[in-house]
Design a protein around this motif. Structure first.
Motif, PDB file in Angstrom:
ATOM      1  N   ALA A 271       0.829  -1.213   0.000  1.00  0.00           N
ATOM      2  CA  ALA A 271       0.000   0.000   0.000  1.00  0.00           C
ATOM      3  C   ALA A 271       0.859   1.257   0.000  1.00  0.00           C
ATOM      4  O   ALA A 271       0.527   2.258  -0.633  1.00  0.00           O
ATOM      5  N   ARG A 272       1.975   1.203   0.713  1.00  0.00           N
ATOM      6  CA  ARG A 272       2.832   2.388   0.843  1.00  0.00           C
ATOM      7  C   ARG A 272       3.671   2.637  -0.405  1.00  0.00           C
ATOM      8  O   ARG A 272       3.868   3.778  -0.825  1.00  0.00           O
ATOM      9  N   TYR A 273       4.184   1.576  -1.032  1.00  0.00           N
ATOM     10  CA  TYR A 273       5.132   1.748  -2.123  1.00  0.00           C
ATOM     11  C   TYR A 273       4.611   1.270  -3.470  1.00  0.00           C
ATOM     12  O   TYR A 273       5.362   1.146  -4.424  1.00  0.00           O
ATOM     13  N   GLY A 274       3.303   0.994  -3.559  1.00  0.00           N
ATOM     14  CA  GLY A 274       2.750   0.578  -4.843  1.00  0.00           C
ATOM     15  C   GLY A 274       2.920   1.637  -5.903  1.00  0.00           C
ATOM     16  O   GLY A 274       3.027   1.326  -7.092  1.00  0.00           O
ATOM     17  N   ASP A 275       2.959   2.901  -5.491  1.00  0.00           N
ATOM     18  CA  ASP A 275       3.047   3.971  -6.486  1.00  0.00           C
ATOM     19  C   ASP A 275       4.400   3.992  -7.179  1.00  0.00           C
ATOM     20  O   ASP A 275       4.553   4.600  -8.234  1.00  0.00           O
ATOM     21  N   VAL A 276       5.406   3.316  -6.599  1.00  0.00           N
ATOM     22  CA  VAL A 276       6.713   3.243  -7.250  1.00  0.00           C
ATOM     23  C   VAL A 276       6.595   2.548  -8.594  1.00  0.00           C
ATOM     24  O   VAL A 276       7.257   2.884  -9.570  1.00  0.00           O
ATOM     25  N   ARG A 277       5.703   1.558  -8.685  1.00  0.00           N
ATOM     26  CA  ARG A 277       5.502   0.804  -9.920  1.00  0.00           C
ATOM     27  C   ARG A 277       4.217   1.221 -10.627  1.00  0.00           C
ATOM     28  O   ARG A 277       3.710   0.497 -11.467  1.00  0.00           O
ATOM     29  N   GLY A 278       3.646   2.365 -10.241  1.00  0.00           N
ATOM     30  CA  GLY A 278       2.456   2.851 -10.913  1.00  0.00           C
ATOM     31  C   GLY A 278       1.215   2.075 -10.563  1.00  0.00           C
ATOM     32  O   GLY A 278       0.292   1.961 -11.373  1.00  0.00           O
ATOM     33  N   THR A 279       1.128   1.517  -9.365  1.00  0.00           N
ATOM     34  CA  THR A 279      -0.020   0.709  -8.959  1.00  0.00           C
ATOM     35  C   THR A 279      -0.985   1.536  -8.115  1.00  0.00           C
ATOM     36  O   THR A 279      -0.565   2.293  -7.236  1.00  0.00           O
ATOM     37  N   ASP A 280      -2.282   1.381  -8.333  1.00  0.00           N
ATOM     38  CA  ASP A 280      -3.292   2.050  -7.511  1.00  0.00           C
ATOM     39  C   ASP A 280      -3.375   1.308  -6.181  1.00  0.00           C
ATOM     40  O   ASP A 280      -3.833   0.174  -6.110  1.00  0.00           O
ATOM     41  N   ALA A 281      -2.909   1.983  -5.096  1.00  0.00           N
ATOM     42  CA  ALA A 281      -2.805   1.316  -3.806  1.00  0.00           C
ATOM     43  C   ALA A 281      -3.968   1.644  -2.879  1.00  0.00           C
ATOM     44  O   ALA A 281      -3.938   1.257  -1.705  1.00  0.00           O
ATOM     45  N   ALA A 282      -5.013   2.324  -3.357  1.00  0.00           N
ATOM     46  CA  ALA A 282      -6.108   2.735  -2.472  1.00  0.00           C
ATOM     47  C   ALA A 282      -6.808   1.538  -1.854  1.00  0.00           C
ATOM     48  O   ALA A 282      -7.080   1.509  -0.649  1.00  0.00           O
ATOM     49  N   HIS A 283      -7.105   0.540  -2.668  1.00  0.00           N
ATOM     50  CA  HIS A 283      -7.796  -0.641  -2.144  1.00  0.00           C
ATOM     51  C   HIS A 283      -6.901  -1.400  -1.170  1.00  0.00           C
ATOM     52  O   HIS A 283      -7.376  -1.888  -0.132  1.00  0.00           O
ATOM     53  N   LEU A 284      -5.617  -1.472  -1.472  1.00  0.00           N
ATOM     54  CA  LEU A 284      -4.685  -2.155  -0.575  1.00  0.00           C
ATOM     55  C   LEU A 284      -4.656  -1.467   0.791  1.00  0.00           C
ATOM     56  O   LEU A 284      -4.650  -2.131   1.839  1.00  0.00           O
ATOM     57  N   ARG A 285      -4.645  -0.150   0.784  1.00  0.00           N
ATOM     58  CA  ARG A 285      -4.601   0.595   2.047  1.00  0.00           C
ATOM     59  C   ARG A 285      -5.868   0.357   2.860  1.00  0.00           C
ATOM     60  O   ARG A 285      -5.807   0.178   4.076  1.00  0.00           O
ATOM     61  N   THR A 286      -7.006   0.319   2.192  1.00  0.00           N
ATOM     62  CA  THR A 286      -8.261   0.079   2.900  1.00  0.00           C
ATOM     63  C   THR A 286      -8.247  -1.274   3.597  1.00  0.00           C
ATOM     64  O   THR A 286      -8.615  -1.390   4.770  1.00  0.00           O
ATOM     65  N   VAL A 287      -7.809  -2.308   2.890  1.00  0.00           N
ATOM     66  CA  VAL A 287      -7.748  -3.652   3.483  1.00  0.00           C
ATOM     67  C   VAL A 287      -6.741  -3.674   4.626  1.00  0.00           C
ATOM     68  O   VAL A 287      -6.991  -4.263   5.690  1.00  0.00           O
ATOM     69  N   ALA A 288      -5.586  -3.023   4.434  1.00  0.00           N
ATOM     70  CA  ALA A 288      -4.564  -3.008   5.481  1.00  0.00           C
ATOM     71  C   ALA A 288      -5.081  -2.324   6.746  1.00  0.00           C
ATOM     72  O   ALA A 288      -4.843  -2.801   7.874  1.00  0.00           O
ATOM     73  N   GLU A 289      -5.786  -1.213   6.597  1.00  0.00           N
ATOM     74  CA  GLU A 289      -6.314  -0.509   7.765  1.00  0.00           C
ATOM     75  C   GLU A 289      -7.375  -1.343   8.473  1.00  0.00           C
ATOM     76  O   GLU A 289      -7.463  -1.338   9.706  1.00  0.00           O
ATOM     77  N   GLN A 290      -8.182  -2.069   7.710  1.00  0.00           N
ATOM     78  CA  GLN A 290      -9.181  -2.950   8.332  1.00  0.00           C
ATOM     79  C   GLN A 290      -8.501  -4.042   9.162  1.00  0.00           C
ATOM     80  O   GLN A 290      -8.920  -4.350  10.280  1.00  0.00           O
ATOM     81  N   ILE A 291      -7.455  -4.615   8.611  1.00  0.00           N
ATOM     82  CA  ILE A 291      -6.727  -5.663   9.338  1.00  0.00           C
ATOM     83  C   ILE A 291      -6.091  -5.086  10.602  1.00  0.00           C
ATOM     84  O   ILE A 291      -6.124  -5.700  11.680  1.00  0.00           O
ATOM     85  N   LEU A 292      -5.516  -3.888  10.512  1.00  0.00           N
ATOM     86  CA  LEU A 292      -4.876  -3.283  11.676  1.00  0.00           C
ATOM     87  C   LEU A 292      -5.904  -3.009  12.781  1.00  0.00           C
ATOM     88  O   LEU A 292      -5.612  -3.218  13.968  1.00  0.00           O
ATOM     89  N   ARG A 293      -7.096  -2.571  12.426  1.00  0.00           N
ATOM     90  CA  ARG A 293      -8.128  -2.340  13.443  1.00  0.00           C
ATOM     91  C   ARG A 293      -8.471  -3.641  14.166  1.00  0.00           C
ATOM     92  O   ARG A 293      -8.657  -3.658  15.383  1.00  0.00           O
ATOM     93  N   ARG A 294      -8.571  -4.725  13.425  1.00  0.00           N
ATOM     94  CA  ARG A 294      -8.891  -6.008  14.053  1.00  0.00           C
ATOM     95  C   ARG A 294      -7.738  -6.497  14.932  1.00  0.00           C
ATOM     96  O   ARG A 294      -7.948  -7.139  15.945  1.00  0.00           O
ATOM     97  N   VAL A 295      -6.505  -6.152  14.543  1.00  0.00           N
ATOM     98  CA  VAL A 295      -5.357  -6.472  15.400  1.00  0.00           C
ATOM     99  C   VAL A 295      -5.447  -5.686  16.700  1.00  0.00           C
ATOM    100  O   VAL A 295      -5.193  -6.225  17.790  1.00  0.00           O
ATOM    101  N   CYS A 296      -5.804  -4.424  16.621  1.00  0.00           N
ATOM    102  CA  CYS A 296      -5.914  -3.591  17.820  1.00  0.00           C
ATOM    103  C   CYS A 296      -6.943  -4.160  18.792  1.00  0.00           C
ATOM    104  O   CYS A 296      -6.761  -4.113  20.016  1.00  0.00           O
ATOM    105  N   VAL A 297      -8.018  -4.715  18.263  1.00  0.00           N
ATOM    106  CA  VAL A 297      -9.053  -5.309  19.125  1.00  0.00           C
ATOM    107  C   VAL A 297      -8.583  -6.639  19.706  1.00  0.00           C
ATOM    108  O   VAL A 297      -8.823  -6.946  20.881  1.00  0.00           O
ATOM    109  N   GLY A 298      -7.905  -7.432  18.904  1.00  0.00           N
ATOM    110  CA  GLY A 298      -7.541  -8.772  19.336  1.00  0.00           C
ATOM    111  C   GLY A 298      -6.248  -8.885  20.093  1.00  0.00           C
ATOM    112  O   GLY A 298      -5.969  -9.921  20.707  1.00  0.00           O
ATOM    113  N   LEU A 299      -5.424  -7.837  20.098  1.00  0.00           N
ATOM    114  CA  LEU A 299      -4.109  -7.927  20.724  1.00  0.00           C
ATOM    115  C   LEU A 299      -4.163  -8.069  22.248  1.00  0.00           C
ATOM    116  O   LEU A 299      -3.467  -8.936  22.804  1.00  0.00           O
ATOM    117  N   PRO A 300      -4.934  -7.254  22.990  1.00  0.00           N
ATOM    118  CA  PRO A 300      -4.911  -7.366  24.459  1.00  0.00           C
ATOM    119  C   PRO A 300      -5.217  -8.773  24.983  1.00  0.00           C
ATOM    120  O   PRO A 300      -4.451  -9.288  25.824  1.00  0.00           O
TER     121      PRO A 300
END
Length: 783
Positions: A561-590
């Protein structure tokens, strides 16, 4: 039935790779002037013989399954293949393929060249690879079912063991009979170092092998089937009216073919009846000297292919030329080597050969001369050139008209277009992805890795991950042609095959594998495969509740998501999925870190580190939410010490804990009421990665110092290994700076400790009286 006329039969038993054998074959063929030549090798390759004039050795015949099984790619690493009783064959093989290598100094190659140059009919006469590969596949399946492979001809009978030894190492037996303790040296002296004009060695070789075979008993198993087929081909060739037939085969087989008339046809037919068979294809592929070396695991390999190539291509003054080349290489390395060194080295090598009764100085004598004279007794300096020259690495080539699968042709076209030469040496590539040509090279290498064709391996770059640069180390190996053939079932072009392979892998992948695959699709620019992989990734991310899976999946997705633009890739969808996963990690970590022992906590710290790096890449609200989770978790008193220390260090580095609060938490962790092992674990987590914080904060270092000084001896001994592990992970510079800071701190502390320490007046009285006397006497003298 009339007896077969073998008066015009000439069987030339050879060692499969040797300059003396090659020269002897050439001389024998020139004398025999055969009207037909048979060569040990797979008959499926007969149609490829006309290409011999366009090949540059070393090359190899490759015979492979026409329809390789789906798990065949795993076999491409190569195996050492043995015949009945374990005797090495001339092939290097896997379950679905086999190579027959040829070097410039191989006698079979010399026979092929002679036939091509003189327009003599020639064909291969060994057992078809269609049967050999079918047998090998059946044996593999049987061994997997039984749980262990069985080896043909193994026995505990002492007499049988002796017979097996004759089959396994006939040259060793003959060498012992000749008074040699080294079969290689014996064969070199008798055959490989023979000069031009000497009598043909082949009659004597056949007689010697016949004596050995008589002691070992009749051939059995696969070896018997191979020889039966060779005799069938030989009979057919003689019956066609050829008057002078030359057969070039391994020396072991020479007696069995020379006496073809003594073997019943019916017996040979019976041996070959009902053999399993598979459909195969054959082609020529480039080979390397490194793969001809016995050190590579090749059963019929030679110790020093570079030396043999030199003997074959430089028959005049080989010792002079070898040491001259060694001197040139040493000078390139900055060593002073003169012509007089070379002259004295030649004299020493030739003198050693005379003393040892050898017809010509061999590699051992030349190596000793190189070390003693050119390198003045320094073996390390000699090793700079000796190994490289002994192997003499080189790769052959095949013409464009060679049969290939479309995928191979696509790779060759890409190599030519991108100026990436297939070489048998390690070569480093530094790619700038902002340049079109460099980016295309990167895409090709990543696509080939998707197909398990590992031409290149990524290397760490000085700029770290996520930059515009990529570093690779590439090296082409002959087995990569096999991997390309096996990968051709996914498509005819690299892009199409890699996309199909990605889709197949995604179907059965778990969440971490899917995110890693997503990153690989981006690196390989697989636009056709990426949507399907992302769809599966979104579905799995929504249903996978294992926090460890989520944490493992996040880093590659965040990088993409962060470096997709180096190769001309649209990373918007990747970032959305990554943020969703991170939120679930925040809930499940404790709940996930509750009640972990130290070993499990150490593994979890690694996951937290990787997740923290991913959250930092994402930045923004995602990072803020992650750091808030860490801050809440760090306040827990029941958190495992290692995790608590690590979280506090992360929060401190991010500026969310000031120095006073951090010292307070460190003081609580190091307090007298805390179990020393738990305190040491907290400290290890806190200092993981870097200990320089102790160099810049004397108060924090003082807290740790006071904690250590306050530990009873037995508890200090118990936590000492943990402390050694913690501080041993730092580099030398960090340890030295921490030590200097502790020494400065220790000087001040010693004054404090002396002031606070309780004094035993009775024990101190004699010392005080002595000191008082000295001081009083000093005052009197001064006055």
């Amino acid at each position: 039935m009339a007896r077969l006329d073998t008066s015009g039969l000439h069987v030339l038993g050879v060692r499969h790779h040797g300059p003396g054998s090659a020269r002897a074959v050439r001389a024998a063929l020139a004398e025999i002037k055969p009207d037909a030549v048979l060569i040990e090798g797979p008959p499926e390759a007969d149609a490829l013989i006309p290409l011999v004039g366009e090949l540059e050795p070393p090359v190899a015949l490759l015979v492979h399954l026409a329809d390789p099984p789906k798990d065949a790619a795993a076999s491409a690493a190569g195996k050492k293949t043995t015949a009945a009783g374990g005797r090495p064959l001339r092939v290097a093989a896997g379950d679905g393929w086999a190579f027959w290598p040829f070097a410039a100094f191989s006698p079979e190659w010399e026979a092929l060249r002679y036939a091509a140059e003189n327009d003599v009919p020639v064909r291969f006469c060994d057992l078809p690879a269609a049967h050999t590969l079918a047998e090998r596949l059946a044996e593999t399946e049987a061994s997997e079912e039984d749980g262990a492979a069985t080896e043909e001809g193994v026995t505990e009978d002492p007499e049988a063991v002796g017979r097996d030894r004759l089959r396994l190492d006939p040259l060793g037996v003959l060498a012992e009979a000749a008074g040699y303790d080294d079969a290689e040296r014996w064969w070199d002296d008798v055959v490989e170092q023979r000069g031009d004009g000497e009598p043909s060695p082949f009659p004597a070789i056949a007689d010697a092998m016949a004596a050995v075979r008589e002691e070992s008993g009749p051939e059995q198993g696969r070896g018997a089937r191979r020889e039966a087929y060779m005799r069938q081909v030989l009979r057919a060739t003689l019956k066609q009216g050829h008057e002078r037939v030359a057969v070039v085969c391994g020396a072991w087989h020479a007696p069995a073919l020379r006496g073809v008339a003594d073997f019943p046809v019916s017996a040979d037919t019976g041996l070959l009846k009902g053999l399993p068979k598979v459909k195969v294809n054959a082609t020529w592929v480039p080979w390397t000297h490194g793969r001809l070396a016995s050190a590579s695991g090749y059963g019929a390999g030679v110790t020093a292919p570079g030396w043999y190539h030199h003997l074959y291509t430089a028959p005049d003054l080989p010792i002079h030329r070898w040491l001259t080349e060694a001197a040139r290489r040493l000078r390139e390395e900055g060593h002073h080597v003169s012509s007089s060194h070379v002259i004295e080295g030649v004299r020493l090598a030739e003198s050693l050969a005379v003393l040892r009764g050898r017809p010509l100085a061999g590699l051992d004598e030349v190596s000793e001369a190189l070390t003693a004279v050119l390198c003045e007794g320094e073996p390390v300096r000699a090793a700079l050139v000796h190994h490289a020259m002994a192997i003499g690495e080189r790769m052959g080539s095949v013409p464009p008209t060679t049969p290939m699968v479309p995928l191979q042709r696509d790779v060759i076209a890409a190599q030519k277009r991108l100026r990436l030469k297939a070489e048998p040496f390690d070569r480093d590539l530094d790619l700038d992805l902002r340049k079109e040509g460099h980016r295309e090279r990167s895409v090709l290498l990543h696509r080939l890795r998707m197909l398990d064709v590992r031409w290149g391996d990524p290397q760490e770059t000085s700029g770290g991950k996520g930059t515009f640069r990529e570093a690779w180390r590439i090296r082409w190996e002959p087995e990569l042609d096999v991997a390309l053939i096996e990968a051709s079932r996914w498509g005819t072009t690299v892009a199409g095959a890699a996309s199909a392979r990605a889709a197949e892998r995604a179907a059965d992948a778990d969440l971490p594998e899917l995110t890693a695959l997503t990153e690989q699709c981006l690196l390989a620019d697989l636009a056709d495969a990426l949507p399907g992989v992302l769809s599966l990734l979104t579905d799995r991310a929504a249903t996978d509740g294992d926090v460890t899976h989520l944490m493992g999946a996040l880093p590659p997705l965040a990088r993409s998501a962060r470096y997709g633009d180096v190769r001309g890739t649209d990373a918007a969808h990747l970032r959305t999925v990554a943020e969703q996963i991170l939120r679930r990690v925040c809930v499940g970590l404790p709940p996930a870190v509750h009640g972990l022992d130290d070993e499990a906590a150490a593994r979890f710290v690694t996951r937290i580190d990787h997740t923290h790096s991913a959250a930092t890449l994402l930045g923004g609200e995602a990072l803020a939410e992650w750091e808030a989770t860490l801050a809440s978790l760090a306040r827990r008193e029941t958190l495992p010490g290692r995790i608590s220390g690590r979280l506090n260090r992360m929060l401190s580095d991010a500026g969310h804990i000031d120095a006073d609060e951090l010292r307070r938490r460190l003081g609580l962790a190091m307090s007298q009421g805390t179990e020393p092992a738990a305190a040491a674990a907290w400290l290890e987590g806190f200092l993981q990665g870097s200990g320089l914080v102790l160099v810049h904060d004397d108060r924090m270092l003082g807290l740790i110092d006071a904690w250590l000084l306050g530990l009873p001896e037995e508890r200090f001994t118990a936590v000492l290994p943990l402390l050694r592990r913690t501080f041993g992970a730092f580099d030398g510079t960090e340890r030295r700076e921490i030590g200097e800071a502790a020494a400065r701190l220790g000087g001040a502390r010693r004054v404090e400790v002396r002031a606070r320490a309780a004094v035993d007046a009775d024990r101190a009285a004699p010392a005080l009286a002595t000191a008082l006397a000295i001081l009083t006497d000093g005052r009197k003298r001064a006055s």
